[in-house]
Design an enzyme around this catalytic site. Sequence first.
Site, PDB file in Angstrom:
ATOM      1  N   ASN A  32      12.251  41.856 -22.389  1.00 16.43           N
ATOM      2  CA  ASN A  32      12.143  43.226 -22.608  1.00 16.43           C
ATOM      3  C   ASN A  32      12.960  44.194 -20.865  1.00 16.43           C
ATOM      4  OD1 ASN A  32      10.094  43.376 -21.253  1.00 16.43           O
ATOM      5  ND2 ASN A  32       8.635  43.514 -22.592  1.00 16.43           N
ATOM      6  N   TYR A 141      -5.807  35.934 -15.668  1.00 18.30           N
ATOM      7  CA  TYR A 141      -4.659  35.655 -15.977  1.00 18.30           C
ATOM      8  C   TYR A 141      -4.452  34.204 -16.242  1.00 18.30           C
ATOM      9  CZ  TYR A 141      -0.407  33.047 -14.898  1.00 18.30           C
ATOM     10  OH  TYR A 141       1.003  31.949 -15.052  1.00 18.30           O
ATOM     11  N   PHE A 208      -4.967  35.909   3.082  1.00 16.51           N
ATOM     12  CA  PHE A 208      -6.622  36.693   2.249  1.00 16.51           C
ATOM     13  C   PHE A 208      -7.243  36.217   2.359  1.00 16.51           C
ATOM     14  CE2 PHE A 208      -3.099  38.533  -0.684  1.00 16.51           C
ATOM     15  CZ  PHE A 208      -3.505  39.422  -0.336  1.00 16.51           C
TER      16      PHE A 208
HETATM   17  N1  UDP Z   1      -1.967  35.066  -0.005  1.00 17.88           N
HETATM   18  C1  UDP Z   1      -2.290  35.748   1.119  1.00 17.88           C
HETATM   19  N2  UDP Z   1      -1.607  36.501   1.031  1.00 17.88           N
HETATM   20  C2  UDP Z   1      -1.176  37.596   0.965  1.00 17.88           C
HETATM   21  C3  UDP Z   1      -0.236  36.491  -0.761  1.00 17.88           C
HETATM   22  C4  UDP Z   1      -0.609  35.311  -0.910  1.00 17.88           C
HETATM   23  O1  UDP Z   1      -2.501  34.726   2.066  1.00 17.88           O
HETATM   24  O2  UDP Z   1       0.109  38.511   0.920  1.00 17.88           O
HETATM   25  C5  UDP Z   1      -2.627  33.706  -0.260  1.00 17.88           C
HETATM   26  C6  UDP Z   1      -3.094  33.930  -1.662  1.00 17.88           C
HETATM   27  O3  UDP Z   1      -3.906  34.566  -1.351  1.00 17.88           O
HETATM   28  C7  UDP Z   1      -2.738  32.527  -2.432  1.00 17.88           C
HETATM   29  C8  UDP Z   1      -1.680  31.876  -1.547  1.00 17.88           C
HETATM   30  O4  UDP Z   1      -1.015  32.347  -0.353  1.00 17.88           O
HETATM   31  O5  UDP Z   1      -3.996  31.651  -1.711  1.00 17.88           O
HETATM   32  C9  UDP Z   1      -0.709  32.046  -2.882  1.00 17.88           C
HETATM   33  O6  UDP Z   1      -1.093  33.042  -3.259  1.00 17.88           O
HETATM   34  P1  UDP Z   1       0.655  33.524  -4.421  1.00 17.88           P
HETATM   35  O7  UDP Z   1      -0.397  34.653  -5.143  1.00 17.88           O
HETATM   36  O8  UDP Z   1       1.508  33.669  -4.102  1.00 17.88           O
HETATM   37  O9  UDP Z   1       0.026  32.580  -5.834  1.00 17.88           O
HETATM   38  P2  UDP Z   1      -1.117  32.157  -6.702  1.00 17.88           P
HETATM   39  O10 UDP Z   1      -1.750  31.475  -5.984  1.00 17.88           O
HETATM   40  O11 UDP Z   1      -2.178  33.718  -6.729  1.00 17.88           O
HETATM   41  O12 UDP Z   1      -0.280  31.886  -7.742  1.00 17.88           O
END
Ligand code: UDP
Length: 329
Positions: A32, A141, A208
């Site tokens: 889409n 999700y 994070f």
């Molecule tokens: N993360 C972070 N800073 C950011 C984005 C992600 O510290 O700006 C961390 C997030 O908490 C996780 C890891 O990086 O532990 C991977 O996150 P991502 O969103 O890439 O993938 P997910 O594990 O959610 O599929």
Amino acid sequence: MAILVFGGAGYIGSHTVYELVDAGRDVVIADNLETGHIEAVHPKAKFYQGDIRSREFVDSVFEAEKIDGVIHFAANSLVGESMTNPLKYYDNNLCGTKVLLESMVAHGIDKIVFSSTAATYGEPERVPILETDRTDPTNCYGETKLSMEKMFKWIGLAHGLRFVSLRYFNACGAHVSGQIGEAHSPETHLIPLILQVPNGQREAISIFGDDYDTKDGTCIRDYIHVTDLAQAHILAMDYLLAGKESNIFNLGNGVGFTVKEVIDTARKVTGHPIPAKITPRRAGDPAQLIASSEKAKSVLGWNPQHADLEEIIASAWNWHKNHPHGFAK
Ligand code: UDP
């Protein structure tokens, strides 16, 4: 006969289409273009624009094309967004899959390869995670993806459909040609966000949380190159075409890296100091996710070719430095 790639203009979908075309397969894409990009559609694939929640649209594709099997990527996939807007995830991911399955059953199409996720496990009981381990998602999700897997199981039992569910760990990297790569808006994934710093689009990367029970306090993830994921979809479709039974496979490298280690590797690859700052934890993040992919290796014959984190980040950097605004000019 062709393979229908639903969501074939998105990140993992477009890389899978590139591998399918290279392998000489006929490919039809449906997307889409809500999060996918027309520029990511392979010129040799036939493209239909439409929504998976529209029965009329899905029926029209199956009526126009001779489809052998479906590879299904059409879903929303952001952990954070799924926590603030869960109904969007139930609507697109679950209702969309329901419509796709109704249409597949009506048209006698009985093979589907499906993008699932490590988020189906939630906080793992142990690492590396096996496919038989407990599934208890910590975010919506992952919950919708687990529910989709269960839909396939029951629809399969009732209607003879067979499925392969591929539980990806952290997809990253970009196609070797540099023509396609990761382009989300807004971007939420770690590696593209880190690379926005050397690209001059961000002052610093936020980490994070540094109070997790891991070696440096930051979350551990298993980063897997998107081209290796793409190859697994071809193997999974061939597995179903060979008449084999429904199955679930993890896809990862079996090695975990902390957020700090990923940032350090990006500093090495880009030669940029990439400042980082500690911010609060993000809702729904498990401390560590590392795959056992032994089953995919032994049953599907999967053999990842780009396992080195430096190579993965270098391929992502090659894409992002040449496409700082993704596919936008
Ligand atoms: N993360 C972070 N800073 C950011 C984005 C992600 O510290 O700006 C961390 C997030 O908490 C996780 C890891 O990086 O532990 C991977 O996150 P991502 O969103 O890439 O993938 P997910 O594990 O959610 O599929």
